[in-house]
Design a protein around this motif. Structure first.
Motif, PDB file in Angstrom:
ATOM      1  N   ASN A 197     -30.062 -28.382 -53.768  1.00 65.17           N
ATOM      2  CA  ASN A 197     -28.641 -28.460 -53.397  1.00 65.17           C
ATOM      3  C   ASN A 197     -27.899 -27.186 -53.793  1.00 65.17           C
ATOM      4  O   ASN A 197     -27.060 -26.692 -53.047  1.00 65.17           O
ATOM      5  N   ALA A 198     -28.208 -26.659 -54.979  1.00 63.90           N
ATOM      6  CA  ALA A 198     -27.561 -25.425 -55.444  1.00 63.90           C
ATOM      7  C   ALA A 198     -27.936 -24.250 -54.547  1.00 63.90           C
ATOM      8  O   ALA A 198     -27.081 -23.419 -54.200  1.00 63.90           O
ATOM      9  N   GLU A 199     -29.191 -24.166 -54.144  1.00 60.79           N
ATOM     10  CA  GLU A 199     -29.639 -23.092 -53.263  1.00 60.79           C
ATOM     11  C   GLU A 199     -28.974 -23.201 -51.891  1.00 60.79           C
ATOM     12  O   GLU A 199     -28.570 -22.192 -51.303  1.00 60.79           O
ATOM     13  N   LYS A 200     -28.848 -24.431 -51.386  1.00 62.62           N
ATOM     14  CA  LYS A 200     -28.213 -24.637 -50.093  1.00 62.62           C
ATOM     15  C   LYS A 200     -26.732 -24.247 -50.149  1.00 62.62           C
ATOM     16  O   LYS A 200     -26.219 -23.580 -49.249  1.00 62.62           O
ATOM     17  N   THR A 201     -26.066 -24.618 -51.229  1.00 60.65           N
ATOM     18  CA  THR A 201     -24.659 -24.265 -51.403  1.00 60.65           C
ATOM     19  C   THR A 201     -24.485 -22.754 -51.473  1.00 60.65           C
ATOM     20  O   THR A 201     -23.569 -22.193 -50.869  1.00 60.65           O
TER      21      THR A 201
END
Length: 141
Positions: free
Chosen positions: A22-26
């Motif tokens: 999720n952090a990478e996608k954000t």
């Protein structure tokens, strides 16, 4: 080890991996938005500052100065310019919001290609900086 503890270990590991995804996608979404913002700034600077200035130079100098415009195929907004003066050809183009300025000079039998560092962002696309570049091309020959 107790099966309930193993299950909890696995659940914790999966939750941590999902949080990382999720952090990478954000971060990727934020980077894409930043590139799009920078690209719009370059397009606006080309349209509102560089092109009127180059047209003024063309009207003042005449046939000794030529220029052309490349457009983004999707938006039809300016994505770059090419101009020639005093045996030199300058190409200013934008990709993903980054500005690249290259100069091809024919000072000898073999042309040289150099990267011009003074014009590398949308905020550098001003009549003052373009004029200084043109001046340097005229005086270097």
């Amino acid at each position: 080890m107790d099966p309930k503890k193993l299950a909890q270990l696995l659940a914790d590991k999966e939750a941590k991996e999902q949080a990382q995804k999720n952090a990478e996608k954000t971060a990727a979404i934020g980077a894409a938005a930043d590139r799009a913002t920078r690209q719009r700034a370059v397009e606006d600077a080309l349209q509102n500052s560089v092109l009127p200035y180059l047209e003024d130079v063309k009207q003042t100098i005449g046939q000794k100065f030529t220029y052309g415009v490349s457009h983004d195929a999707n938006t039809m907004k300016p994505a770059g310019v090419v101009f020639s003066i005093a045996g030199s050809k300058v190409k200013i183009e934008s990709r993903f919001g980054d500005v690249s300025t290259t100069i091809e000079q024919k000072l000898s039998a073999r042309p040289t290609l150099t990267l011009h560092q003074d014009i590398s962002t949308a905020s550098d696309l001003t009549p003052d900086k373009i004029g200084a570049l043109i001046e340097s091309l005229i005086t270097s020959g």
